[in-house]
Design an enzyme around this catalytic site. Structure first.
Site, PDB file in Angstrom:
ATOM      1  N   SER A 143       0.849  -1.180   0.000  1.00 42.51           N
ATOM      2  CA  SER A 143       0.000   0.000   0.000  1.00 42.51           C
ATOM      3  C   SER A 143       0.889   1.237   0.000  1.00 42.51           C
ATOM      4  CB  SER A 143      -0.904   0.005   1.223  1.00 42.51           C
ATOM      5  OG  SER A 143      -0.115   0.235   2.373  1.00 42.51           O
ATOM      6  N   LYS A 144       0.234   2.382  -0.053  1.00 42.78           N
ATOM      7  CA  LYS A 144       0.972   3.655  -0.108  1.00 42.78           C
ATOM      8  C   LYS A 144       2.012   3.776   0.996  1.00 42.78           C
ATOM      9  CE  LYS A 144      -1.710   6.936  -2.694  1.00 42.78           C
ATOM     10  NZ  LYS A 144      -3.172   6.869  -2.586  1.00 42.78           N
ATOM     11  N   ARG A 145       1.649   3.202   2.121  1.00 47.31           N
ATOM     12  CA  ARG A 145       2.533   3.218   3.275  1.00 47.31           C
ATOM     13  C   ARG A 145       3.941   2.715   2.933  1.00 47.31           C
ATOM     14  NH1 ARG A 145       2.831  -0.584   7.050  1.00 47.31           N
ATOM     15  NH2 ARG A 145       1.353  -1.947   6.008  1.00 47.31           N
TER      16      ARG A 145
END
Ligand code: GLU
Length: 473
Positions: free
Chosen positions: A241-243
């Protein structure tokens, strides 16, 4: 698998960028179609009007184009097919294969709560399944009449045999009160109408497949084959994910990766062919088979992508890499005209940097003047003792018949010999003079890229600097 008339589709929902997971699914669909001269379809699943945006649609189209994943049909848009979905809903209602449900939200919520308390999976209880009375003022949803008995069994090309009892499925909503259709329904109507023979998608959809199979059957349609590919994980084992950093395909473009490198990286995520690491697109097409995709999720590894990117920068024809590089130059506002050809630049810089963006940043000095010397580099290398070497090399370079790396290297070497110093005593001040920093390609290549006029002018400037410094002491 049938090798004739294979039709695959990539069906993204435009609710964000095309991310690497989606791009890998698209690549697999593309390869599988190309491998058997089948058809690859792009379908934009934009029925979620609240979450779909035109920007996301554009990002998907741009991402596909940048990756070179050209499709034979589409893009189809689900929002243009609402009439068709309504027609199929009406037909199912007519045949008694779907029914109106008037249950209030309160009733459904209470049911769910009760089921959760009792520790059973929340599911619709079929309250309106048999001849529900219309409720005044309530716009009903349409539910699919799922079979009560039997099992749904299918052989997933990646996951193997999957079997689920109809007892575990409930009557799913296929049209909302406003008539808008839901995902599990539209996807079946589309895949049926578009003649899709092989559905390749993320395994987050695997639980939807048995429901969809029941709808196919109700519509009297033949089933496609299914291949559910595993998720991509971040380095920490959680779903990417973006994380974890960049996940959007266009972000990788902006960061300086070649599309060939990203495709090569993505194909190897969960698929292999012996221990081969580098695959041209044609080799992927020749060797890829969706049935060889690993069912276990694989983790994204940026170092490996960096390595591949460098391999491609080094090994693709420099002119081809240069075409990509031109885009980064434009973005960075660098006019390539007054400097070396971008192909020459690539031939020197490819094994010194990981990305085209880095290459751009580190090459500006060959196209534009720089204002200041790096303070540390100047302090160390543009000292009064540098005057003699700079003068000597400047003189020799001015007389050089031809400006090529071989002659340039020789010029530096002979100058060092004449002065009785090591090459570094010439090369380091020269490097700072030419680039403003102590880091650049080998000195002959640095001179070559800087070109005769620019090099001589910069040597003169450095001499002035050195002399001013000597005078100030
Ligand atoms: N639109 C769905 C998604 O983006 C994919 C549906 C499918 O491939 O069947 O997750």
């Amino acid at each position: 698998m049938e090798t004739i008339n294979v039709r695959t589709r990539f069906a993204p929902s435009p609710t964000g960028n095309l991310h690497v997971g989606g791009a890998r699914t698209a690549l697999f669909c593309y390869l599988q179609a190309r491998a058997v001269k089948g058809v690859f379809i792009l379908r934009i699943e934009d029925t979620d009007l609240e979450r779909s945006t035109p920007e996301s649609v554009q990002a998907i189209l741009d991402g596909m184009r940048w990756l070179g994943l050209d499709y034979d049909e589409g893009p189809y848009y689900q929002t243009k097919r609402f009439g068709r979905y309504a027609e199929v809903v009406a037909a199912l209602l007519e045949d008694g294969k779907a029914y109106h449900c008037y249950c209030s939200k309160e009733r459904i919520d209470a049911l769910r709560e009760e089921q959760m308390k009792a520790g059973v999976k929340p599911r619709y209880d079929g309250h309106c399944r048999d001849d529900a009375e219309p409720v005044k003022g309530v716009k009903p949803v349409v539910r699919f009449r799922n079979p009560l008995e039997g099992d749904v069994i299918f052989d997933d090309l990646v996951r193997g045999r999957i079997s689920i009892s109809n007892g575990e499925l409930d009557d799913l909503v296929i049209a909302r009160p406003d008539g808008s259709p839901t995902y599990n329904f539209t996807v079946v109507v589309d895949d049926m109408d578009m003649g899709v023979t092989l559905v390749i998608r993320g395994d987050d959809h695997i639980n939807n497949t048995p429901r969809q199979i029941n709808i196919y059957r109700a519509l009297g349609a033949g089933l496609p084959e299914f291949a559910h590919v595993p998720m991509i994980l971040g380095g920490d084992g959680a779903r990417l994910s973006k994380r974890h950093g960049a996940v959007g395909v266009l972000q990788y473009r902006d960061d300086g990766y070649l599309p060939q490198a990203l495709l090569n990286y993505l194909v190897r995520l969960g698929w292999s062919h012996g221990d081969q690491e580098i695959f041209s697109l044609q080799e992927m097409i020749d060797k890829f088979d969706i049935r060889d995709v690993n069912r276990k999720a694989s983790a994204f590894n940026t170092e490996k992508l960096d390595w591949l990117n460098q391999q491609y920068m080094k090994n693709l024809p420099a002119g081809e890499v240069a075409q990509h590089l031109a885009w980064y130059f434009e973005r960075a506002g660098i006019d390539p005209a007054p400097g070396p050809s971008l192909a020459d630049l690539v031939s020197v810089q490819a094994d010194r940097v990981k990305t085209l963006r880095e290459m751009t940043d580190q090459s500006r000095v060959f196209y534009e003047n720089f204002n200041e010397y790096d303070a540390g580099a100047a302090r160390k290398h543009l000292r009064p003792v540098a005057e003699q070497p700079l003068r000597a090399i400047g003189g020799r370079l001015a007389d050089l018949a031809k400006w090529d790396p071989e002659r340039l290297n020789e010029a530096v070497r002979i100058t060092a010999e004449e002065l009785g110093v090591g090459m570094g005593k010439i090369a380091q001040p020269l490097r700072v003079a030419l680039t403003g920093t102590a880091i650049s390609p080998s000195i002959d290549k640095t001179l070559w890229l800087a070109g005769r006029e620019r090099s001589l002018a910069r040597i003169r400037r450095a001499l002035e600097y050195v002399m001013a410094r000597a005078a100030a002491n």
